[in-house]
Design an enzyme around this catalytic site. Sequence first.
Site, short mmCIF file in Angstrom:
data_model
loop_
_atom_site.label_atom_id
_atom_site.label_comp_id
_atom_site.label_asym_id
_atom_site.label_seq_id
_atom_site.Cartn_x
_atom_site.Cartn_y
_atom_site.Cartn_z
N HIS A 1 0.85 -1.21 0.00
CA HIS A 1 0.00 0.00 0.00
C HIS A 1 0.87 1.25 0.00
O HIS A 1 1.91 1.27 0.66
CB HIS A 1 -0.92 0.02 1.23
CG HIS A 1 -2.07 0.97 1.06
ND1 HIS A 1 -1.97 2.29 1.36
CD2 HIS A 1 -3.32 0.77 0.57
CE1 HIS A 1 -3.14 2.87 1.10
NE2 HIS A 1 -3.97 1.97 0.62
N ASP B 1 -8.03 -4.61 -0.61
CA ASP B 1 -8.56 -5.16 -1.87
C ASP B 1 -8.37 -6.66 -1.97
O ASP B 1 -9.12 -7.34 -2.67
CB ASP B 1 -7.87 -4.49 -3.06
CG ASP B 1 -8.38 -3.08 -3.24
OD1 ASP B 1 -9.58 -2.87 -3.02
OD2 ASP B 1 -7.57 -2.20 -3.55
N1 CMC Z 1 4.26 -7.35 -5.37
C1 CMC Z 1 5.61 -7.48 -5.39
N2 CMC Z 1 6.46 -6.50 -5.01
C2 CMC Z 1 5.93 -5.35 -4.58
C3 CMC Z 1 4.55 -5.16 -4.54
C4 CMC Z 1 3.71 -6.22 -4.95
N3 CMC Z 1 2.37 -6.08 -4.89
N4 CMC Z 1 4.27 -3.92 -4.08
C5 CMC Z 1 5.46 -3.34 -3.87
N5 CMC Z 1 6.46 -4.21 -4.16
C6 CMC Z 1 7.91 -3.98 -3.96
C7 CMC Z 1 8.46 -3.02 -4.99
O1 CMC Z 1 8.93 -3.72 -6.12
C8 CMC Z 1 9.57 -2.34 -4.21
O2 CMC Z 1 10.64 -3.25 -4.15
P1 CMC Z 1 12.17 -2.68 -4.10
O3 CMC Z 1 12.24 -1.87 -2.85
O4 CMC Z 1 13.01 -3.89 -4.09
O5 CMC Z 1 12.33 -1.85 -5.35
C9 CMC Z 1 8.98 -2.23 -2.81
O6 CMC Z 1 8.05 -3.31 -2.70
C10 CMC Z 1 8.29 -0.92 -2.51
O7 CMC Z 1 7.28 -0.73 -3.52
P2 CMC Z 1 6.79 0.67 -4.09
O8 CMC Z 1 6.42 0.49 -5.51
O9 CMC Z 1 7.79 1.72 -3.74
O10 CMC Z 1 5.51 0.91 -3.24
P3 CMC Z 1 4.45 2.00 -3.58
O11 CMC Z 1 4.06 2.61 -2.29
O12 CMC Z 1 4.89 2.93 -4.65
O13 CMC Z 1 3.25 1.16 -4.20
C11 CMC Z 1 1.26 -0.08 -4.41
C12 CMC Z 1 2.12 0.79 -3.48
C13 CMC Z 1 -0.07 -0.37 -3.70
C14 CMC Z 1 0.96 0.67 -5.72
C15 CMC Z 1 2.03 -1.39 -4.70
O14 CMC Z 1 2.30 -2.07 -3.50
C16 CMC Z 1 1.29 -2.29 -5.67
O15 CMC Z 1 1.43 -2.14 -6.88
N6 CMC Z 1 0.45 -3.25 -5.15
C17 CMC Z 1 -0.37 -4.06 -6.01
C18 CMC Z 1 -1.63 -3.34 -6.43
C19 CMC Z 1 -2.67 -3.20 -5.31
O16 CMC Z 1 -2.94 -4.15 -4.57
N7 CMC Z 1 -3.27 -2.01 -5.19
C20 CMC Z 1 -4.30 -1.73 -4.20
C21 CMC Z 1 -3.80 -0.89 -3.09
S1 CMC Z 1 -5.03 -0.69 -1.78
C22 CMC Z 1 -6.24 0.31 -2.50
C23 CMC Z 1 -6.59 1.59 -1.81
O17 CMC Z 1 -6.28 1.83 -0.67
O18 CMC Z 1 -7.26 2.42 -2.48
#
Ligand code: CMC
Length: 438
Positions: free
Chosen positions: A316, A373
Site C-alpha cells: 500500500h 482489496d
Molecule cells: N508485489 C511485489 N512486489 C511489490 C509489490 C507487490 N504487490 N508492491 C510493492 N512491491 C515492492 C516493490 O517492487 C519495491 O521493491 P524494491 O524496494 O526492491 O524496489 C517495494 O516493494 C516498494 O514498492 P513501491 O512500488 O515503492 O511501493 P508504492 O508505495 O509505490 O506502491 C502499491 C504501493 C499499492 C501501488 C504497490 O504495493 C502495488 O502495486 N500493489 C499491487 C496493487 C494493489 O494491490 N493495489 C491496491 C492498493 S489498496 C487500495 C486503496 O487503498 O485504495
Amino acid sequence: MTASDKFQTQDVGTARLTYGDQEIELPLLEGSEGERAIDISALRKMTSLVTLDEGFVNTGSTRSAITFLDGEKGILRYRGYPIEELAAHCDFIEVAYLLIHGELPDSEQAAAFRSGIRHHTMIHEDMRSFYNGFPRDAHPMAILSSVVGALSTFYQDSMQVDDPEQVEISIFRLIAKLPTIAAYSYKKSIGQPFMYPNNDLDYCENFLHMMFATPAHEHMIDPDFAEALNLLLIVHADHEQNCSTSTVRMVGSSNANLFASISAGIGALWGPLHGGANEACVSMLEQIAADGGNVKKYVDMAKDKNNSFRLMGFGHRVYKNFDPRAKIIRACCDKLLSKLNIDDPLFDVAQELQEVALKDEYFVERKLYPNVDFYSGVIYRAMGIPVQMFTVLFAIGRLPGWIAHWRELHANPGKRIYRPRQIYTGDTERKVVPIEQR
Ligand code: CMC
C-alpha cells in the site's frame, strides 16, 4: 469543537524560503493531529513563483475535519472515531450519518435518517427505461455514473447547492438510490427482470435482495453476507483526499450540483489505479488457479526485479505497517470461507498467497501485507458477487465520504473554485502558416 473551529489550523511559526537574493517567510500551520504544512497560497503574489507537484503527492488541497489517517501507524479514523470501533459498534447507515453530519446519531436521529433513505429507494419508472438503451455488456460503473448524472434531469427542483433542504433531499436520494441503480445494472447484464427495493429490509439486505432475488424466486438473504457487506461498506466509506474524493470536490467547487459531482467521482473511482484493484486481484487469483495453482511460480515472478509482475492486493502507498481495513475484514473473510466450505481452487490460492506474504522475507522486509482489496475481492467472490460489480460496491461504500467532502467544501467560509496552475512546456509563440503553404 464548533463547526467553524473545524476549519482552523494553528499558526506555529514561519518557514523561510530563499529565492535569488530574496528571503521570504511563509506561514507554518499545524492541524489537530500535529501534521504541519507550509501555507504557500501567497507565494505567487510575493515572488511570482508557483509550486510544482505532479500527481499532488505532497500538496494539501484543503483543511478537512472528516478523516484522519496515519500510514506509518496504521491509523484510520472517521471524525475522530477509530475504524475498528466503528466496525464493531455501528452499521453503515450510522457511519454515513457520522461522516456527513460530523457526529454519531442518537436513536431518534438515526431513525429519521434511515426513514429518509427508505423513502427514496425506488428510481423513477422513466429512469428504468434508460437501461433499455445500454448494451447488455456495458460495464456497471459506466451505467452507475450515467444514471447518477441523469438524476439531475429528474430532480431539477433540488439542485441549489446553497439551499440546505435541497441538499438534504439530494443526499437521501443518492444514498437510497445508488444500490437500486447498481443492482439494476447487474440484472440488465444477465437479462433478468429488475427487482423493486423492499423497504422492510435493511440497507445491505435490500441490496442483496435486488441483486439475487427474481420475481419467480424469493432470495433467502444469508445474514453473514449482509454483515460482511455492512463491514465492507464501512471500511470503504472514506479515505480523505483520494482521487475520486478530490474529483468530487473539484467538480463541486464550481458549484455544480451534488448529482453531477458524485457522477464525476464514480468516473474517477472506476479507473484500475483506484477502485479497480480488487477486480485485478481476483483476476490474478483466477489466473494462478487456472495455471494449476502454482503459487510459488507467481511469488517468484513478483520477487524477480526483471519481471514487472506484482502480486495484486499486496502492499500500500500509505499504509506501510498494515492496512487497518484489511485487518478488520480478514476476520470476516476467514469466518465466511470456513462457514461456506466452498470447494474453489481460487480460495486455496488466496490462502497460500496470504501465508507466503506473511512469512517470505521479501514481503516481510518490504512490509507488503495483504491490503483491503485482497480480502474484499475474496469476500465478494464468496458471496457470489460478479467481479464487474466489485468497484460498484466500492462506490456504494464511498458515497457518504464523497457527500461529506462535498458538504464540507461548501460549508468552508474560505471556499474558492479549484484552479491549479501549471508550468507551460509547449512551443513559444509562432506564426500560423496558411494551409496552402504548409
Ligand atoms: N508485489 C511485489 N512486489 C511489490 C509489490 C507487490 N504487490 N508492491 C510493492 N512491491 C515492492 C516493490 O517492487 C519495491 O521493491 P524494491 O524496494 O526492491 O524496489 C517495494 O516493494 C516498494 O514498492 P513501491 O512500488 O515503492 O511501493 P508504492 O508505495 O509505490 O506502491 C502499491 C504501493 C499499492 C501501488 C504497490 O504495493 C502495488 O502495486 N500493489 C499491487 C496493487 C494493489 O494491490 N493495489 C491496491 C492498493 S489498496 C487500495 C486503496 O487503498 O485504495
